[in-house]
Design a protein around this motif. Structure first.
Motif, PDB file in Angstrom:
ATOM      1  N   PRO A 170       0.808  -1.235   0.000  1.00 38.88           N
ATOM      2  CA  PRO A 170       0.000   0.000   0.000  1.00 38.88           C
ATOM      3  C   PRO A 170       0.835   1.275   0.000  1.00 38.88           C
ATOM      4  O   PRO A 170       0.354   2.328  -0.434  1.00 38.88           O
ATOM      5  CB  PRO A 170      -0.823  -0.120   1.285  1.00 38.88           C
ATOM      6  CG  PRO A 170      -0.029  -1.013   2.170  1.00 38.88           C
ATOM      7  CD  PRO A 170       0.671  -1.972   1.263  1.00 38.88           C
ATOM      8  N   GLU A 171       2.075   1.220   0.451  1.00 40.46           N
ATOM      9  CA  GLU A 171       2.891   2.434   0.541  1.00 40.46           C
ATOM     10  C   GLU A 171       3.383   2.919  -0.828  1.00 40.46           C
ATOM     11  O   GLU A 171       3.787   4.078  -0.967  1.00 40.46           O
ATOM     12  CB  GLU A 171       4.109   2.192   1.439  1.00 40.46           C
ATOM     13  CG  GLU A 171       3.766   1.929   2.904  1.00 40.46           C
ATOM     14  CD  GLU A 171       3.396   0.491   3.161  1.00 40.46           C
ATOM     15  OE1 GLU A 171       3.015   0.156   4.297  1.00 40.46           O
ATOM     16  OE2 GLU A 171       3.494  -0.314   2.206  1.00 40.46           O
ATOM     17  N   LEU A 172       3.361   2.044  -1.831  1.00 36.92           N
ATOM     18  CA  LEU A 172       3.907   2.411  -3.137  1.00 36.92           C
ATOM     19  C   LEU A 172       3.089   3.507  -3.819  1.00 36.92           C
ATOM     20  O   LEU A 172       3.653   4.400  -4.469  1.00 36.92           O
ATOM     21  CB  LEU A 172       3.972   1.166  -4.035  1.00 36.92           C
ATOM     22  CG  LEU A 172       4.598   1.368  -5.417  1.00 36.92           C
ATOM     23  CD1 LEU A 172       6.054   1.786  -5.283  1.00 36.92           C
ATOM     24  CD2 LEU A 172       4.480   0.095  -6.257  1.00 36.92           C
ATOM     25  N   ASN A 188       1.118   7.719 -12.779  1.00 36.77           N
ATOM     26  CA  ASN A 188       0.420   6.445 -12.965  1.00 36.77           C
ATOM     27  C   ASN A 188       1.216   5.473 -13.823  1.00 36.77           C
ATOM     28  O   ASN A 188       1.273   4.266 -13.537  1.00 36.77           O
ATOM     29  CB  ASN A 188      -0.950   6.700 -13.603  1.00 36.77           C
ATOM     30  CG  ASN A 188      -1.857   7.509 -12.694  1.00 36.77           C
ATOM     31  OD1 ASN A 188      -1.821   7.358 -11.473  1.00 36.77           O
ATOM     32  ND2 ASN A 188      -2.679   8.374 -13.277  1.00 36.77           N
ATOM     33  N   ILE A 189       1.821   5.969 -14.892  1.00 32.58           N
ATOM     34  CA  ILE A 189       2.564   5.079 -15.782  1.00 32.58           C
ATOM     35  C   ILE A 189       3.803   4.527 -15.084  1.00 32.58           C
ATOM     36  O   ILE A 189       4.133   3.338 -15.212  1.00 32.58           O
ATOM     37  CB  ILE A 189       2.951   5.821 -17.075  1.00 32.58           C
ATOM     38  CG1 ILE A 189       1.706   6.417 -17.740  1.00 32.58           C
ATOM     39  CG2 ILE A 189       3.665   4.890 -18.032  1.00 32.58           C
ATOM     40  CD1 ILE A 189       0.641   5.396 -18.085  1.00 32.58           C
ATOM     41  N   ALA A 190       4.490   5.384 -14.330  1.00 30.02           N
ATOM     42  CA  ALA A 190       5.652   4.910 -13.571  1.00 30.02           C
ATOM     43  C   ALA A 190       5.233   3.879 -12.527  1.00 30.02           C
ATOM     44  O   ALA A 190       5.959   2.903 -12.277  1.00 30.02           O
ATOM     45  CB  ALA A 190       6.354   6.093 -12.905  1.00 30.02           C
ATOM     46  N   PHE A 191       4.068   4.066 -11.929  1.00 29.70           N
ATOM     47  CA  PHE A 191       3.560   3.108 -10.951  1.00 29.70           C
ATOM     48  C   PHE A 191       3.350   1.739 -11.604  1.00 29.70           C
ATOM     49  O   PHE A 191       3.747   0.705 -11.051  1.00 29.70           O
ATOM     50  CB  PHE A 191       2.250   3.626 -10.358  1.00 29.70           C
ATOM     51  CG  PHE A 191       1.600   2.708  -9.371  1.00 29.70           C
ATOM     52  CD1 PHE A 191       1.967   2.733  -8.040  1.00 29.70           C
ATOM     53  CD2 PHE A 191       0.624   1.802  -9.772  1.00 29.70           C
ATOM     54  CE1 PHE A 191       1.371   1.877  -7.125  1.00 29.70           C
ATOM     55  CE2 PHE A 191       0.027   0.951  -8.872  1.00 29.70           C
ATOM     56  CZ  PHE A 191       0.400   0.988  -7.539  1.00 29.70           C
ATOM     57  N   CYS A 192       2.728   1.733 -12.781  1.00 27.97           N
ATOM     58  CA  CYS A 192       2.467   0.464 -13.465  1.00 27.97           C
ATOM     59  C   CYS A 192       3.768  -0.212 -13.892  1.00 27.97           C
ATOM     60  O   CYS A 192       3.900  -1.449 -13.818  1.00 27.97           O
ATOM     61  CB  CYS A 192       1.574   0.704 -14.682  1.00 27.97           C
ATOM     62  SG  CYS A 192      -0.110   1.220 -14.266  1.00 27.97           S
TER      63      CYS A 192
END
Length: 465
Positions: A192-194, A201-205
């Protein structure tokens, strides 16, 4: 009285045997209930059949444009008689005008003629002595050919790609947001911390697709996706994360979802580049003024560039805010000042007080640019660049003089100077500082009247009059 009847098989000339029938159109359908009854009302004189579908398409196109085609011209030349001036009933008013100018026929085109054409069409196969199936096949073939011709050569269809592209772009944005929200919520059970560390959003994916389990963060190199300090935060948070454990199948599905988000994002960038190039080719002046996205949304909202060019500047200004406009008119409140044009860069970079005025100025320039793009022959954005430079100069002047009128003499400054001059004149007067009205002293006989009318007694130390 002759009748010019147009069919998919060719042009026919009928003779109306009883001219009084044209005046009794309400009961005209009774005389065409059967082929025998129809033969008593009209008689076929000449029929010019089309040789093939190409000739039929050329004749139909000319008829739609109000021109006389070659088969029709050939047919009418046979009927021209200088001694006899027959009246000719024609369904299309533009075609009737062209025939009258070319051959001198007294053409009639009204509602009664339309009713007569309608009942003739119901018995066309028997009157023309053509098989019904053959006539239906000719009709379908001509309809398909005419539709393909219009789609191929219509100048209005150039901007159809813009309408479809901007609609698809909006759909991709909605779907991408839904996918990313689902991905963050799904992977948030494990790490959950990420989501708090990475806002993009793209970097997260990309990071989720590479990480998999959060325990792999210590061993992997993420420097090509995020900066070094953010990478250190991710590795530190992965060691102390409070997320739950998930299975390998869950990780596989989450990675597939992240791959879909990245793929959609790449396709969106490609589609935006396509839309940008298409807008510069179709509407360069509008694109320079309001941008690619706003210009494409205006065209999509109006239906086509030609429809948008028919709108006045006041409509262009509030295009997209129709619900707010009608609600304001119904409740008698202030109408909206802007619609889709609000999202343009020129309106967005100004202060809130000037947005309405700037939207009106931009809409007036945009309406002129739209008409040049739709009806002009110049493919360069010369007019748009000139108008944008003029608008930016006026906007800068408005921002500098936001507290004063541009064309006036500065009323705010005039009032301030007048106030300063009044404070320097005269001195303070104590008598004028009293808040009591002057007439209150006369109620007791003027100043000191109370001492004269009231006396203090010596004996009883009381007041007597």
């Amino acid at each position: 009285m002759l009748i010019l009847f147009e069919t998919s098989a060719g042009f026919a000339i009928f003779k109306l045997l009883d001219e009084k029938k044209l005046q009794e159109t309400k009961t005209l359908y009774i005389d065409f209930e059967s082929p025998e009854k129809a033969a008593n009302v009209i008689k076929l004189i000449q029929f010019e059949k089309f040789e093939d579908t190409t000739q039929a398409l050329a004749a139909a196109t000319a008829t739609v444009e109000g021109k006389i085609s070659k088969p029709l011209k050939k047919l009418l030349k046979r009927l021209v008689d200088p001694d006899v001036q027959e009246k000719l009933l024609v369904a299309d008013s533009t075609l009737a005008k062209a025939i009258k100018e070319k051959f001198g026929f007294d053409c009639i085109c009204n509602s009664s003629v339309q009713d007569l054409m309608r009942v003739i069409r119901s018995q066309a196969d028997s009157l023309l002595q053509i098989d019904e199936k053959e006539l239906a096949a000719m009709r379908i073939g001509l309809a398909h050919s005419l539709s393909r011709y219009k789609l191929k050569f219509s100048p209005d269809k150039v901007d159809t790609m813009i309408v479809q592209a901007i609609s698809l772009l909006d759909d991709l944005d909605k779907e991408t947001n839904n996918y990313i929200m689902r991905c963050k919520e799904w992977y948030g059970w494990h790490f959950p911390e990420l989501a708090k560390i990475i806002q993009d959003n793209i970097a997260f994916c990309k990071i989720v697709q590479r990480l998999g389990y959060r325990t792999n963060a210590v061993e992997l190199d993420l420097s090509d996706i995020v900066p070094a300090d953010v990478e250190a935060q991710i590795k530190e948070a992965a060691e102390i994360s409070m997320g739950t454990e998930i299975s390998e199948e869950d990780i596989m599905n989450i990675r597939h979802l992240c791959a879909q988000v990245i793929e959609i994002s790449d396709y969106r960038a490609q589609l935006f580049e396509y839309l940008k190039n298409r807008m510069m080719a179709v509407a360069p002046n509008l694109t320079v003024l309001v941008g690619e996205l706003v210009g494409a949304r205006l065209i999509a909202h109006a239906g086509s560039l030609l429809n948008l060019a028919k709108h006045p500047s006041s409509t262009v200004q509030i295009l997209g805010a129709e619900k707010a406009l009608f609600r304001a008119m119904k409740t008698k409140h202030d109408t909206p000042k802007y619609g889709l044009i609000y999202h343009s860069a020129l309106v967005g970079q100004t202060s809130a007080k000037l947005k309405g005025k700037i939207s009106r100025m931009l809409a007036s320039k945009a309406a002129l640019a739209i008409r040049v793009d739709a009806l002009g022959e110049d493919t360069q954005a010369t007019l748009g660049l000139e108008q944008r430079a003029d608008l930016e100069r006026k906007f800068a002047l408005l921002e500098q003089n936001a507290s004063k009128r541009i064309s006036g003499s500065g009323k705010m400054q005039a009032k301030f100077e007048k106030y300063q001059k009044n404070t320097d004149k005269g001195q303070f007067n104590q008598d004028q500082a009293s808040t009591l009205p002057q007439k209150r002293h006369s109620d007791f006989g003027g100043r000191g009247g109370a001492n004269k009318r009231f006396k203090r007694g010596n004996a009883n130390n009381s007041f007597v009059v």
